[in-house]
Design an enzyme around this catalytic site. Structure first.
Site, short mmCIF file in Angstrom:
data_model
loop_
_atom_site.label_atom_id
_atom_site.label_comp_id
_atom_site.label_asym_id
_atom_site.label_seq_id
_atom_site.Cartn_x
_atom_site.Cartn_y
_atom_site.Cartn_z
N TRP A 99 0.83 -1.21 0.00
CA TRP A 99 0.00 0.00 0.00
C TRP A 99 0.86 1.25 0.00
CZ3 TRP A 99 -4.32 -1.40 -1.75
CH2 TRP A 99 -4.82 -2.66 -1.44
N ASP A 166 -0.54 6.79 6.79
CA ASP A 166 -1.64 5.85 6.56
C ASP A 166 -1.66 4.92 7.77
OD1 ASP A 166 -3.33 3.79 5.85
OD2 ASP A 166 -2.40 3.40 3.90
N LYS A 190 -11.02 -2.00 9.72
CA LYS A 190 -10.18 -2.89 10.51
C LYS A 190 -10.38 -2.63 12.01
CE LYS A 190 -7.00 -2.69 6.63
NZ LYS A 190 -7.16 -4.02 6.04
#
Length: 354
Positions: A99, A166, A190
């Site tokens: 990512w 992030d 999450k």
């Protein structure tokens, strides 16, 4: 049979969140209407939005000058929103996983990008050391937890520039020094809520400094100044996020969550390290407490599918590793109880004894 949910995301949620969300789907705040059909402009939902933003700030001790916004598009949308809003000439990025790599690709559309640290050549099996960050960049971008490879940076680095992070998969798992960051963002599916909403913690005086024209919906100021109500927000996930935040507060806050998460991870890593059959894939100093990745030792490699099937008989789901790594991945997000980790450990031992 009780299920033990180790999926990497969307992932396990607290029963508190699930039960309260179900009730709101039936009858939201005594309105006689479902949360699925209520106006986002109603006073009842405006109160939900206000409380969710306030609890975010309270639990993470967010200082004055920051706003919490809820938007769509996932963390992947933030890969372009961040440089759109902040990148004037050059930015520094840490390439710590899939990512992070995707974020770098997007940032290059807006200016120069310097990758100051990377573990790509080692298939991201460690978190790269952050050093020699240039002082002439607009920000340093880090991805604190790498769900696919199981590495994590569990501190706020001391660097000579502002940071962007992030924190999709480890938000609320440790205290954060938010003052070091201009933006902290993440997909909520999450540790916060069901999929469908993305959070961003934005330092307001960092905005409005680029010369380019930013499309309305990609401008953080649009959402911050309108209280995340410029357009219809993802109502249901935000309501569920509020329930999760209430649950976190009832447990005692982020420091309590941190202790719980560290204990769960230690139990599983100890079992892996003591095993004759299983082995971890990550350098010990970089091990994530959110996503534990491990494989069978080479002489047992052909038994990996057998173990997944065996674990399923114990109610264990979601442990198949990402295709980039293979093997197994056990995601230990905040809502996962220690009991589930112990069930997994016992299954590992029983399978090994067989």
């Amino acid at each position: 049979m009780k299920k033990h949910n180790f999926y990497a995301g969307p992932s396990i949620m607290s029963q508190f969140t699930i039960d309260n969300t179900i009730e709101a789907i039936r009858d939201f705040a005594g309105t006689g209407l479902s949360i699925l059909e209520i106006s986002h402009r109603s006073k009842e939902f405006v109160a939900v939005m206000d409380e969710a933003q306030a609890l975010f700030k309270e639990l993470l001790d967010i200082p004055e000058g920051y706003e919490v916004v809820f938007v769509g598009g996932g963390a992947s949308m933030q890969f372009c929103m961040v440089p759109y809003n902040l990148l004037k000439t050059k930015a520094a990025y840490v390439d710590s996983g899939t990512w992070a790599h995707k974020a770098i690709k997007e940032a290059k559309l807006f200016g120069d990008v310097e990758v100051v640290a990377s573990s790509e050549e080692s298939n991201y099996n460690f978190y790269p050391k952050i050093e020699n960050v240039p002082t002439d960049v607009d920000y340093l971008h880090i991805t604190t937890n790498n769900t696919i490879y199981g590495t994590e940076l569990r501190e706020d680095p001391d660097v000579p520039v502002r940071m962007v992070a992030d924190m999709s998969s480890d938000i609320f798992s440790r205290p954060i020094d938010v003052s070091k960051y201009d933006i902290i963002y993440g997909g909520a599916q999450k540790n916060v809520s069901p999929a469908g909403v993305t959070f961003a913690i934005v330092k307001m005086d960092a905005l409005g400094k680029v010369n380019r024209t930013i499309p309305t919906m990609l401008n953080y100021e649009t959402h911050a100044k309108k209280g995340s109500m410029f357009n219809t927000p993802p109502v249901l996930p935000i309501y569920s996020a509020l329930q999760t935040l209430k649950w976190y507060k009832s447990l005692g806050g982020v420091k309590v969550l941190q202790r719980m998460d560290e204990e769960k991870a230690q139990v599983l890593y100890d079992a892996i390290d003591d095993s004759k059959m299983f082995v971890g894939t990550v350098s010990p100093e970089s091990r994530s407490i959110m996503n534990v990745c491990f494989v069978m030792k080479p002489e047992y490699k052909e038994l990996e599918k057998d173990f997944i099937d065996f674990a399923a008989t114990k109610g264990i789901v979601g442990i198949k590793g990402h295709r980039s790594v293979g093997g197994f991945r056990a995601s230990l997000y905040n809502a996962l109880p220690l009991e589930s980790v112990k069930v997994l450990v016992e299954a590992m031992k029983e399978f090994e004894n067989k």
